[in-house]
Design a protein around this motif. Structure first.
Motif, PDB file in Angstrom:
ATOM      1  N   LEU A  67      34.744  46.754  30.548  1.00 11.60           N
ATOM      2  CA  LEU A  67      34.523  46.475  31.971  1.00 11.60           C
ATOM      3  C   LEU A  67      33.043  46.279  32.268  1.00 11.60           C
ATOM      4  O   LEU A  67      32.653  45.342  32.982  1.00 11.60           O
ATOM      5  N   GLU A  68      32.209  47.163  31.734  1.00  7.31           N
ATOM      6  CA  GLU A  68      30.758  47.050  31.960  1.00  7.31           C
ATOM      7  C   GLU A  68      30.202  45.769  31.340  1.00  7.31           C
ATOM      8  O   GLU A  68      29.333  45.123  31.928  1.00  7.31           O
ATOM      9  N   ASN A  69      30.726  45.371  30.179  1.00  7.79           N
ATOM     10  CA  ASN A  69      30.280  44.122  29.557  1.00  7.79           C
ATOM     11  C   ASN A  69      30.642  42.921  30.425  1.00  7.79           C
ATOM     12  O   ASN A  69      29.828  42.000  30.586  1.00  7.79           O
ATOM     13  N   TYR A  70      31.855  42.918  30.963  1.00  6.90           N
ATOM     14  CA  TYR A  70      32.243  41.829  31.870  1.00  6.90           C
ATOM     15  C   TYR A  70      31.325  41.795  33.086  1.00  6.90           C
ATOM     16  O   TYR A  70      30.883  40.733  33.521  1.00  6.90           O
ATOM     17  N   GLU A  71      31.034  42.957  33.628  1.00  5.96           N
ATOM     18  CA  GLU A  71      30.161  43.014  34.808  1.00  5.96           C
ATOM     19  C   GLU A  71      28.761  42.525  34.457  1.00  5.96           C
ATOM     20  O   GLU A  71      28.144  41.793  35.236  1.00  5.96           O
ATOM     21  N   ASN A  72      28.253  42.907  33.297  1.00  4.75           N
ATOM     22  CA  ASN A  72      26.926  42.450  32.883  1.00  4.75           C
ATOM     23  C   ASN A  72      26.874  40.933  32.743  1.00  4.75           C
ATOM     24  O   ASN A  72      25.854  40.317  33.045  1.00  4.75           O
ATOM     25  N   LYS A  73      27.962  40.338  32.293  1.00  3.92           N
ATOM     26  CA  LYS A  73      27.993  38.888  32.090  1.00  3.92           C
ATOM     27  C   LYS A  73      28.332  38.124  33.370  1.00  3.92           C
ATOM     28  O   LYS A  73      27.744  37.076  33.638  1.00  3.92           O
ATOM     29  N   LEU A  74      29.266  38.629  34.152  1.00  7.40           N
ATOM     30  CA  LEU A  74      29.771  37.887  35.305  1.00  7.40           C
ATOM     31  C   LEU A  74      29.216  38.374  36.647  1.00  7.40           C
ATOM     32  O   LEU A  74      29.113  37.601  37.593  1.00  7.40           O
ATOM     33  N   GLY A  75      28.925  39.659  36.747  1.00  7.32           N
ATOM     34  CA  GLY A  75      28.313  40.217  37.944  1.00  7.32           C
ATOM     35  C   GLY A  75      29.144  40.149  39.205  1.00  7.32           C
ATOM     36  O   GLY A  75      28.594  40.128  40.312  1.00  7.32           O
ATOM     37  N   LEU A  76      30.467  40.150  39.085  1.00 13.32           N
ATOM     38  CA  LEU A  76      31.315  40.030  40.278  1.00 13.32           C
ATOM     39  C   LEU A  76      31.169  41.218  41.223  1.00 13.32           C
ATOM     40  O   LEU A  76      31.137  41.043  42.450  1.00 13.32           O
ATOM     41  N   LEU A  77      31.080  42.425  40.674  1.00  9.33           N
ATOM     42  CA  LEU A  77      30.926  43.605  41.526  1.00  9.33           C
ATOM     43  C   LEU A  77      29.578  43.581  42.234  1.00  9.33           C
ATOM     44  O   LEU A  77      29.505  43.837  43.442  1.00  9.33           O
ATOM     45  N   ALA A  78      28.523  43.261  41.522  1.00  9.70           N
ATOM     46  CA  ALA A  78      27.187  43.205  42.134  1.00  9.70           C
ATOM     47  C   ALA A  78      27.150  42.162  43.248  1.00  9.70           C
ATOM     48  O   ALA A  78      26.585  42.411  44.326  1.00  9.70           O
ATOM     49  N   LYS A  79      27.755  41.015  43.014  1.00 13.03           N
ATOM     50  CA  LYS A  79      27.798  39.965  44.048  1.00 13.03           C
ATOM     51  C   LYS A  79      28.603  40.438  45.257  1.00 13.03           C
ATOM     52  O   LYS A  79      28.206  40.200  46.398  1.00 13.03           O
ATOM     53  N   HIS A  80      29.716  41.107  44.994  1.00 12.02           N
ATOM     54  CA  HIS A  80      30.541  41.632  46.081  1.00 12.02           C
ATOM     55  C   HIS A  80      29.764  42.651  46.918  1.00 12.02           C
ATOM     56  O   HIS A  80      29.793  42.615  48.149  1.00 12.02           O
ATOM     57  N   GLU A  81      29.055  43.555  46.237  1.00  9.61           N
ATOM     58  CA  GLU A  81      28.279  44.569  46.955  1.00  9.61           C
ATOM     59  C   GLU A  81      27.162  43.924  47.772  1.00  9.61           C
ATOM     60  O   GLU A  81      26.897  44.349  48.899  1.00  9.61           O
ATOM     61  N   SER A  82      26.519  42.893  47.240  1.00  7.30           N
ATOM     62  CA  SER A  82      25.472  42.181  47.985  1.00  7.30           C
ATOM     63  C   SER A  82      26.057  41.499  49.214  1.00  7.30           C
ATOM     64  O   SER A  82      25.493  41.583  50.307  1.00  7.30           O
ATOM     65  N   ARG A  83      27.185  40.811  49.027  1.00  2.00           N
ATOM     66  CA  ARG A  83      27.830  40.147  50.181  1.00  2.00           C
ATOM     67  C   ARG A  83      28.194  41.168  51.250  1.00  2.00           C
ATOM     68  O   ARG A  83      27.993  40.927  52.439  1.00  2.00           O
ATOM     69  N   THR A  84      28.702  42.311  50.814  1.00  4.40           N
ATOM     70  CA  THR A  84      29.096  43.352  51.772  1.00  4.40           C
ATOM     71  C   THR A  84      27.887  43.820  52.578  1.00  4.40           C
ATOM     72  O   THR A  84      27.968  43.974  53.800  1.00  4.40           O
TER      73      THR A  84
END
Length: 118
Positions: A67-84
């Protein structure tokens, strides 16, 4: 690990899981759901699948790393948190008096429309 850190970690894994669940193997999905969603202990999961607690622990740790590797590569959670955060800031603008009255309703409508695109 303190209770606060454990809760933070659980929340993060649950959020990552929401974004990347379909990219995990069935076994990874199952073990993470049991452990983080359903709050099963390692022993309970081990008994359910007739494997050792250590094996369960290894499966869960590996799934967390994936999961952390996917987040490091794709950053979907980080983008979601920024949008929020940006949406929260946008929502405050009309209340802060930063907009002229005729534009407040239209501004709110646009923000609502953007949020629905999520």
């Amino acid at each position: 690990m303190s209770q606060g850190n454990r809760l933070e970690k659980t929340n993060r894994i649950n959020l990552l899981f929401a974004f990347y669940e379909s990219l995990l193997t069935d076994k990874q999905q199952t073990f993470l759901k049991y452990y983080f969603h359903d709050d099963f202990s390692l022993g309970e999961i081990a008994a359910e699948f007739e494997i050792s607690r250590q094996a369960v622990y290894e499966h869960i740790k590996r799934a967390e790393q994936v999961l952390e590797n996917y987040e490091n590569k794709l950053g979907l959670l980080a983008k979601h948190e920024s949008r929020t955060r940006y949406f929260e800031e946008l929502r405050r603008l009309p209340q802060d008096g930063a907009l002229l009255e005729p534009f407040k309703r239209r501004f709110a409508d646009i923000v609502d429309s953007l949020e629905k695109l999520e």
